[in-house]
Structure formats: structure tokens, C-alpha cells
Design a protein around this motif. Structure first.
Motif, PDB file in Angstrom:
ATOM      1  N   GLY A   1       1.946  -3.409   5.591  1.00  0.00           N
ATOM      2  CA  GLY A   1       3.128  -4.064   6.136  1.00  0.00           C
ATOM      3  C   GLY A   1       3.121  -4.234   7.637  1.00  0.00           C
ATOM      4  N   LEU A   2       1.984  -3.977   8.278  1.00  0.00           N
ATOM      5  CA  LEU A   2       1.914  -4.074   9.738  1.00  0.00           C
ATOM      6  C   LEU A   2       1.894  -5.522  10.209  1.00  0.00           C
ATOM      7  CD1 LEU A   2       1.488  -2.181  12.315  1.00  0.00           C
ATOM      8  CD2 LEU A   2      -0.889  -2.944  12.199  1.00  0.00           C
ATOM      9  N   VAL A   3       1.161  -6.363   9.508  1.00  0.00           N
ATOM     10  CA  VAL A   3       0.972  -7.746   9.940  1.00  0.00           C
ATOM     11  C   VAL A   3       1.093  -8.695   8.748  1.00  0.00           C
ATOM     12  CG1 VAL A   3      -0.555  -7.166  11.869  1.00  0.00           C
ATOM     13  CG2 VAL A   3      -1.544  -7.627   9.605  1.00  0.00           C
ATOM     14  N   GLU A   4       1.348  -9.952   9.087  1.00  0.00           N
ATOM     15  CA  GLU A   4       1.121 -11.044   8.153  1.00  0.00           C
ATOM     16  C   GLU A   4      -0.124 -11.755   8.658  1.00  0.00           C
ATOM     17  OE1 GLU A   4       4.502 -13.540   7.781  1.00  0.00           O
ATOM     18  OE2 GLU A   4       5.735 -11.996   6.830  1.00  0.00           O
ATOM     19  N   PHE A   5      -1.074 -12.005   7.769  1.00  0.00           N
ATOM     20  CA  PHE A   5      -2.395 -12.444   8.212  1.00  0.00           C
ATOM     21  C   PHE A   5      -2.920 -13.579   7.350  1.00  0.00           C
ATOM     22  CE2 PHE A   5      -7.145 -11.628   8.217  1.00  0.00           C
ATOM     23  CZ  PHE A   5      -7.350 -12.202   9.463  1.00  0.00           C
ATOM     24  N   ARG A   6      -3.366 -14.621   8.029  1.00  0.00           N
ATOM     25  CA  ARG A   6      -4.113 -15.684   7.366  1.00  0.00           C
ATOM     26  C   ARG A   6      -5.574 -15.494   7.737  1.00  0.00           C
ATOM     27  NH1 ARG A   6      -3.386 -22.292   7.901  1.00  0.00           N
ATOM     28  NH2 ARG A   6      -5.408 -22.825   6.989  1.00  0.00           N
ATOM     29  N   PRO A   7      -6.433 -15.130   6.774  1.00  0.00           N
ATOM     30  CA  PRO A   7      -7.829 -14.825   7.105  1.00  0.00           C
ATOM     31  C   PRO A   7      -8.602 -16.046   7.579  1.00  0.00           C
ATOM     32  CG  PRO A   7      -7.220 -13.941   4.937  1.00  0.00           C
ATOM     33  CD  PRO A   7      -6.124 -14.869   5.366  1.00  0.00           C
ATOM     34  N   VAL A   8      -9.757 -15.771   8.138  1.00  0.00           N
ATOM     35  CA  VAL A   8     -10.660 -16.836   8.551  1.00  0.00           C
ATOM     36  C   VAL A   8     -11.127 -17.581   7.308  1.00  0.00           C
ATOM     37  CG1 VAL A   8     -12.884 -17.344   9.635  1.00  0.00           C
ATOM     38  CG2 VAL A   8     -11.429 -15.534  10.566  1.00  0.00           C
ATOM     39  N   ASP A   9     -11.145 -18.905   7.402  1.00  0.00           N
ATOM     40  CA  ASP A   9     -11.634 -19.746   6.314  1.00  0.00           C
ATOM     41  C   ASP A   9     -13.136 -19.510   6.172  1.00  0.00           C
ATOM     42  OD1 ASP A   9     -12.603 -21.846   4.719  1.00  0.00           O
ATOM     43  OD2 ASP A   9     -10.990 -23.187   5.363  1.00  0.00           O
ATOM     44  N   GLU A  10     -13.536 -18.864   5.065  1.00  0.00           N
ATOM     45  CA  GLU A  10     -14.934 -18.479   4.900  1.00  0.00           C
ATOM     46  C   GLU A  10     -15.848 -19.701   4.790  1.00  0.00           C
ATOM     47  OE1 GLU A  10     -15.198 -15.759   1.682  1.00  0.00           O
ATOM     48  OE2 GLU A  10     -13.944 -14.231   2.640  1.00  0.00           O
ATOM     49  N   GLU A  11     -15.378 -20.756   4.162  1.00  0.00           N
ATOM     50  CA  GLU A  11     -16.198 -21.964   4.051  1.00  0.00           C
ATOM     51  C   GLU A  11     -16.444 -22.569   5.431  1.00  0.00           C
ATOM     52  OE1 GLU A  11     -14.544 -24.774   1.392  1.00  0.00           O
ATOM     53  OE2 GLU A  11     -14.660 -23.450  -0.372  1.00  0.00           O
TER      54      GLU A  11
ATOM     55  N   ASP B   1     -11.792  -8.613   9.159  1.00  0.00           N
ATOM     56  CA  ASP B   1     -11.903  -7.523   8.185  1.00  0.00           C
ATOM     57  C   ASP B   1     -10.811  -6.478   8.389  1.00  0.00           C
ATOM     58  OD1 ASP B   1     -13.455  -5.856   6.169  1.00  0.00           O
ATOM     59  OD2 ASP B   1     -13.551  -4.537   7.919  1.00  0.00           O
ATOM     60  N   GLN B   2     -10.513  -6.150   9.646  1.00  0.00           N
ATOM     61  CA  GLN B   2      -9.529  -5.096   9.925  1.00  0.00           C
ATOM     62  C   GLN B   2      -8.119  -5.527   9.551  1.00  0.00           C
ATOM     63  OE1 GLN B   2     -10.622  -4.402  14.048  1.00  0.00           O
ATOM     64  NE2 GLN B   2     -11.743  -2.544  13.518  1.00  0.00           N
ATOM     65  N   PHE B   3      -7.756  -6.764   9.847  1.00  0.00           N
ATOM     66  CA  PHE B   3      -6.402  -7.217   9.508  1.00  0.00           C
ATOM     67  C   PHE B   3      -6.211  -7.366   7.997  1.00  0.00           C
ATOM     68  CE2 PHE B   3      -6.031  -8.960  14.000  1.00  0.00           C
ATOM     69  CZ  PHE B   3      -5.101  -8.003  14.374  1.00  0.00           C
ATOM     70  N   ARG B   4      -7.289  -7.639   7.275  1.00  0.00           N
ATOM     71  CA  ARG B   4      -7.200  -7.638   5.812  1.00  0.00           C
ATOM     72  C   ARG B   4      -6.786  -6.248   5.311  1.00  0.00           C
ATOM     73  NH1 ARG B   4     -10.411 -12.035   3.193  1.00  0.00           N
ATOM     74  NH2 ARG B   4     -11.386 -13.253   4.857  1.00  0.00           N
ATOM     75  N   GLN B   5      -7.264  -5.216   6.005  1.00  0.00           N
ATOM     76  CA  GLN B   5      -6.921  -3.845   5.610  1.00  0.00           C
ATOM     77  C   GLN B   5      -5.517  -3.459   6.067  1.00  0.00           C
ATOM     78  OE1 GLN B   5     -10.148  -0.834   6.153  1.00  0.00           O
ATOM     79  NE2 GLN B   5     -11.286  -2.530   7.074  1.00  0.00           N
ATOM     80  N   LEU B   6      -5.080  -4.039   7.188  1.00  0.00           N
ATOM     81  CA  LEU B   6      -3.785  -3.652   7.755  1.00  0.00           C
ATOM     82  C   LEU B   6      -2.617  -4.400   7.121  1.00  0.00           C
ATOM     83  CD1 LEU B   6      -4.757  -3.470  11.533  1.00  0.00           C
ATOM     84  CD2 LEU B   6      -4.441  -1.563   9.948  1.00  0.00           C
ATOM     85  N   GLU B   7      -2.870  -5.539   6.514  1.00  0.00           N
ATOM     86  CA  GLU B   7      -1.762  -6.311   5.934  1.00  0.00           C
ATOM     87  C   GLU B   7      -1.049  -5.565   4.810  1.00  0.00           C
ATOM     88  OE1 GLU B   7      -0.794 -10.927   4.893  1.00  0.00           O
ATOM     89  OE2 GLU B   7      -2.722 -10.129   4.188  1.00  0.00           O
ATOM     90  N   PRO B   8      -1.757  -4.878   3.884  1.00  0.00           N
ATOM     91  CA  PRO B   8      -1.043  -4.230   2.779  1.00  0.00           C
ATOM     92  C   PRO B   8      -0.088  -3.109   3.185  1.00  0.00           C
ATOM     93  CG  PRO B   8      -3.372  -4.518   2.233  1.00  0.00           C
ATOM     94  CD  PRO B   8      -3.221  -4.831   3.688  1.00  0.00           C
TER      95      PRO B   8
ATOM     96  N   LEU C   1       0.822  -1.209   0.000  1.00  0.00           N
ATOM     97  CA  LEU C   1       0.000   0.000   0.000  1.00  0.00           C
ATOM     98  C   LEU C   1       0.854   1.257   0.000  1.00  0.00           C
ATOM     99  CD1 LEU C   1      -2.735   1.284   0.027  1.00  0.00           C
ATOM    100  CD2 LEU C   1      -2.884   0.894   2.500  1.00  0.00           C
ATOM    101  N   PHE C   2       1.955   1.254   0.750  1.00  0.00           N
ATOM    102  CA  PHE C   2       2.835   2.420   0.764  1.00  0.00           C
ATOM    103  C   PHE C   2       3.498   2.597  -0.605  1.00  0.00           C
ATOM    104  CE2 PHE C   2       6.786   4.715   1.788  1.00  0.00           C
ATOM    105  CZ  PHE C   2       6.261   5.781   2.498  1.00  0.00           C
ATOM    106  N   ALA C   3       3.937   1.498  -1.216  1.00  0.00           N
ATOM    107  CA  ALA C   3       4.557   1.585  -2.535  1.00  0.00           C
ATOM    108  C   ALA C   3       3.574   2.125  -3.560  1.00  0.00           C
ATOM    109  CB  ALA C   3       5.058   0.204  -2.957  1.00  0.00           C
ATOM    110  N   ARG C   4       2.307   1.728  -3.476  1.00  0.00           N
ATOM    111  CA  ARG C   4       1.291   2.260  -4.388  1.00  0.00           C
ATOM    112  C   ARG C   4       1.077   3.749  -4.172  1.00  0.00           C
ATOM    113  NH1 ARG C   4      -3.432  -2.450  -4.117  1.00  0.00           N
ATOM    114  NH2 ARG C   4      -2.345  -3.981  -5.462  1.00  0.00           N
TER     115      ARG C   4
END
Length: 501
Positions: free
Chosen positions: A248-258, A239-246, A29-32
Motif C-alpha cells: 500500500g505504499l505506492v500506486e505503480f505502473r510498471p515499465v512496458d516490458e515490450e 522491480d522494487q516498486f513491484r514489491q512495494l505496491e502490495p 500484503l498486510f491483509a494476507r
């Protein structure tokens, strides 16, 4: 980050500013944001709030290499542009809200548009020091965190009233409360990370993190209502960590939606939400998150700004030995060793050793642990430390420590300690161990060894002129594995208490 009372945190091991700055520059996100700042020019048009006009979002997305046909490309471009504006990488001149109705903007509408140009701070990306880059990244982080605290679009649409206005009562959204919640989550994630050794190498299950914010510390089995709150918090954090990952704050494996959509998995989801290990499902399917090295830096920076004491390994390198020993007494042993190593680097060994020994003196409550940390600091020292160590052989507080150090190196002409020094060193050592680690499983064995090797141990030790004598004997009375010996320790403790004014 709100400033609330916190205990001093364990020290964190940070990467160098140069390494962190490199991480910041490649954060997606910062590079963009940087790329869009370089693209901005005389033809760039913005509306109220500095947002790109809708007609320019496809071009911005193309500049970022995004698929313009993808409906999400405009969202990604808009988010990167907002970061560029909020960090000062772009300077915008917003349109006047009461501009003439006849003026036609760049988007083909009837409203006047503003302009945007690269900001002065953009030059810092390539010509600034690492600290300048990190300051820009921290500003970008603030922008992203503010966005992450806003409800998602679906919630906003659901909260629209008949007049098209947001019904904040229905939305149940308090901006300050949401920001404080996210700050609290990041603080807990930071604490879990630094408590595990200060390195961002172990992901934390999302259910555990959510439970840390919701489940009271004194609650046994969580109620169904609390479990529902944890589940809600999990989805919110997903939802919040999906926004924070780009950024570079965190590495995140989202919740398995299925998994979350499958009603049959509800029992496992409840177990995971409570942080229980007995859930059959792999807890990682409910989300895993870890702070990156850059994330550790960012959260710590926000904590410091809020007045929280968040030490970092190496920051005591320019302090005196007294400050060093006092500080590392509160550190985990591995962090204390790293801090001492950083302090010794670049110092002349004889002078450093003399300063450490001088700082280790004292009869206050913290003195035994200071001497233990001093002994650990001297452990790697070579022959050049010997003169400074020999200089304290006759010191009543340091003489025992000096003899141990010299004997371990096979030094010649080391005078044997008298009985008083032996017992004083015994009390000091046990007091230091109690202060460092508490009543560990190893301590009773140490006590048993000491009493077995000294005939009439308690008849001698209660007379020792050490501030911790009674305290140590009371601990021996609780912990010694032999009941008869433990009783002798308690009697000796009473004598020691009685002879002190």
C-alpha cells in the motif's frame, strides 16, 4: 532511513489516522499477513528463521485464496508469512539448530521444525486504536523495504561460486548502500509530492525519479555512461516498486516490458531516462509511480525517525500564535492557509485575533512576512474580530494592517493614516512580498503603481524608520520598469544606508 542533513520540507496534508488505518487493513500484503496469522496454530511448522516449511506453503496459499497450481502462489504465501512474523502478528518458536538427527519434522524431512501461533499483537487489528494498526503497518513496511533492497533471485544464482556460496564481490551488493538508495528514492518521491501541494495525486515518471538519484545537479547533457546508470536504476526501481505496491505504499505502473525489449526504441528510452520531454514515446510507458496517502504517512514517519523535519498540516493547532506565524512563513501559501485554518478552528475568535496580532509585532528580518501571514489569517474573520483589530489602530507596526482590514469590511470611523504610516506600510508590504515569493513578475507592477500614486515617493520613503527600508529600495532599483525611477530608487537606498548606524 538514514539521518542526513535535510532542509525543512514543505508540509504534507495527511489523511486522518482512522482513514489511514482503514487503508492499511486493506493493503493486499498486510491483509494476507493478518489472514495467515489467524490461520497459524498448533499444526503450523516453521524452519530456521521462522519461515514456513515447504510442505505447508500450499495450504497457506489456499488460505489466501491463491491458485495453488500457480508457481508464484508459494512465493506470495511465503512473503505474507514473513510480514506476519516480522510484525509480531505471529509468534514463532524456531527449531534448535543442533536438534537430534532422528527427529522427523512436519515436512517429512529429518530435521526438527519449530512452531507458530497467533501473536498478541494480532488482537490490535480489530480491537486496537487506529494508531496501533498504523504501528503494525509501519513494521510491515520495514520488512518489505528490507526485502526490496535484496537483489533478485537471478542475480543471487548468478553469484553462486563453485562451492554453492554467494560471491558477494561478484554480486556487488552492499546491504547498507542498497537500503540508503531506496530511502533516497522514497525521500525524493516524497519531496516531489509535497512540493506539488502535499497531495498524493500526481504520478512521477520513473525515469525522472531514477535521474534524480543518478544525474548530478550541475550536469548539462548527460553522458552515455550516466544514461546507462539511469537506465539501470530504472529497472532496479521497477522491480522494487513491484514489491512495494502490495503493502500500500505506492500506486505503480510498471515499465512496458515490450518497449524495453525493443532495440529500435533505444533513442526514446535514453531520452526518457534523462528526464527529457523531447522523447517521442509516451513517458508513462517507462513506468509511473505515486505515493498513496498511506505511503505519504509511511515515508514521513521514517523521515521523522531519522531526524528529518517533515511537518504536516494541522500539527501546529495546539501551539501559540508566535510558533504558528514563524512556521507558516516557510510554507507555500496554500499550505499556510490550511495550517492557519486548522489553528483557528476551535478557538474563540477575539482571543485568537489578539494573539495573532501580538505575535505579528517585531523589527526582526522575519517580521514583515509574519505580518503578511497574520493579515491572511485575519481575512476570513467576521465582526467578532473587530474589537481586537481596533485595539491596535495606534500601534506603529500594526495600525496600517488594522486600517486595511477595517476598510475592506466597510467599517465606520476608521481614522485615516498619516503619511509616515502609509510609507511604513509600503516598505513593510514590499519586504513581506520579497520574503514570501522573491522577485516575482508581479512585483515591478506593484512598485510602479506605488511610485505613480505618490508624488515625491523616494524623497519620503528613504526616511522611513523600518529595518527593511534600504533593502526594499535596493530591490526597487533593480526591478522598477522605469529606468529613471529605478535610478532614483538606488539613490534613495544609498541615503537610507547612510543614515543607519
Amino acid at each position: 532511513m538514514s539521518a542526513e542533513p535535510h532542509p525543512t520540507l514543505p508540509p504534507v496534508r495527511l489523511h486522518s489516522d482512522a482513514e489511514l488505518a482503514r487503508d492499511a487493513l486493506v493493503a493486499p500484503l498486510f491483509a494476507r499477513a493478518v489472514r495467515l496469522a489467524r490461520w497459524a496454530g498448533d499444526d503450523t511448522r516453521v524452519d530456521i528463521g521462522g519461515e514456513l516449511v515447504a510442505a505447508q506453503l500450499p495450504e497457506a496459499a489456499a488460505v489466501l485464496g491463491l491458485d495453488v497450481a500457480d508457481a508464484d502462489s508459494a512465493v506470495h504465501a511465503s512473503r505474507a508469512w514473513r510480514v506476519a512474523v516480522d510484525t509480531g502478528l505471529v509468534d514463532v518458536t524456531e527449531p534448535e539448530e543442533d536438534a537430534g538427527e532422528g527427529a522427523e519434522g512436519a515436512d517429512g524431512g529429518g530435521e526438527e521444525s519449530g512452531t507458530a501461533l497467533p501473536g498478541e499483537d494480532l488482537a490490535l487489528v480489530t480491537s486496537g486504536a487506529p494508531g496501533d494498526v498504523l504501528d503494525l503497518w509501519l513494521a510491515a513496511l520495514d520488512s518489505v523495504l528490507a526485502d526490496a533492497a535484496v537483489p533478485d533471485l537471478d542475480d543471487l544464482v548468478d553469484a553462486l561460486d563453485a562451492g554453492g556460496e554467494i560471491d558477494f564481490d561478484q554480486l556487488d551488493w552492499n546491504p547498507r548502500r542498497e537500503e540508503d538508495f531506496l530511502d533516497g528514492v522514497l525521500a525524493n518521491l516524497y519531496l516531489l509530492t509535497v512540493s506539488a501541494g502535499g497531495a498524493a495525486d500526481r504520478p512521477v515518471p520513473l525515469p525522472v525519479l531514477a535521474a534524480s538519484m543518478v544525474v548530478p545537479d550541475d550536469m548539462g547533457e548527460p553522458t552515455d555512461a550516466v544514461l546507462q546508470q539511469v537506465s539501470d536504476a530504472m529497472m532496479r526501481l521497477d522491480d522494487q516498486f513491484r514489491q512495494l505496491e502490495p503493502i500500500g505504499l505506492v500506486e505503480f505502473r510498471p515499465v512496458d516490458e515490450e518497449l524495453m525489449a525493443d532495440a529500435d526504441d533505444e533513442p526514446a528510452a535514453s531520452g526518457a531516462a534523462a528526464g527529457r520531454d523531447d522523447a517521442d514515446e509516451d513517458v508513462s510507458r517507462y513506468g509511473m509511480v505515486r505515493l498513496t496517502p498511506l505511503g505519504l504517512y509511511g515515508v514521513r514517519a521514517r523521515m521523522l525517525e531519522a531526524g528529518v523535519e517533515a511537518p504536516a498540516v494541522g500539527e501546529l493547532a495546539d501551539k501559540g500564535a508566535d510558533v504558528l506565524l514563524d512556521a507558516v512563513c516557510a510554507y507555500p501559501e496554500s499550505a499556510a492557509e490550511a495550517e492557519i485554518e486548522a489553528w483557528l478552528a476551535g478557538r474563540e475568535v477575539p482571543a485568537a485575533v489578539a494573539e495573532l496580532l501580538d505575535a505579528a509585532r517585531g523589527d526582526d528580518e522575519g517580521a514583515p512576512l509574519r505580518r503578511l501571514r497574520c493579515q491572511q489569517a485575519l481575512a476570513p474573520a467576521g465582526p467578532e474580530a473587530e474589537p481586537a483589530v481596533r485595539a491596535v489602530l495606534d500601534d506603529p507596526e500594526l495600525g496600517g494592517l488594522a486600517r486595511v482590514w477595517l476598510a475592506e469590511r466597510g467599517a465606520a470611523d476608521v481614522p485615516a493614516p498619516d503619511g509616515a504610516m502609509v510609507f511604513w506600510l509600503t516598505v513593510d508590504t514590499i519586504a513581506a512580498q520579497l520574503a514570501a515569493d522573491g522577485e516575482t513578475e508581479e512585483l515591478p507592477l506593484l512598485m510602479e503603481t506605488l511610485t505613480a500614486h505618490h508624488t515625491g515617493f523616494f524623497e519620503q520613503v528613504w526616511r522611513v524608520e523600518h529595518p527593511a527600508t534600504a533593502y526594499v529600495l535596493e530591490a526597487m532599483g533593480r526591478l522598477h520598469p522605469d529606468k529613471k525611477t529605478a535610478k532614483e530608487a538606488r539613490k534613495a537606498a544609498f541615503k537610507a544606508r547612510s543614515r543607519r548606524p
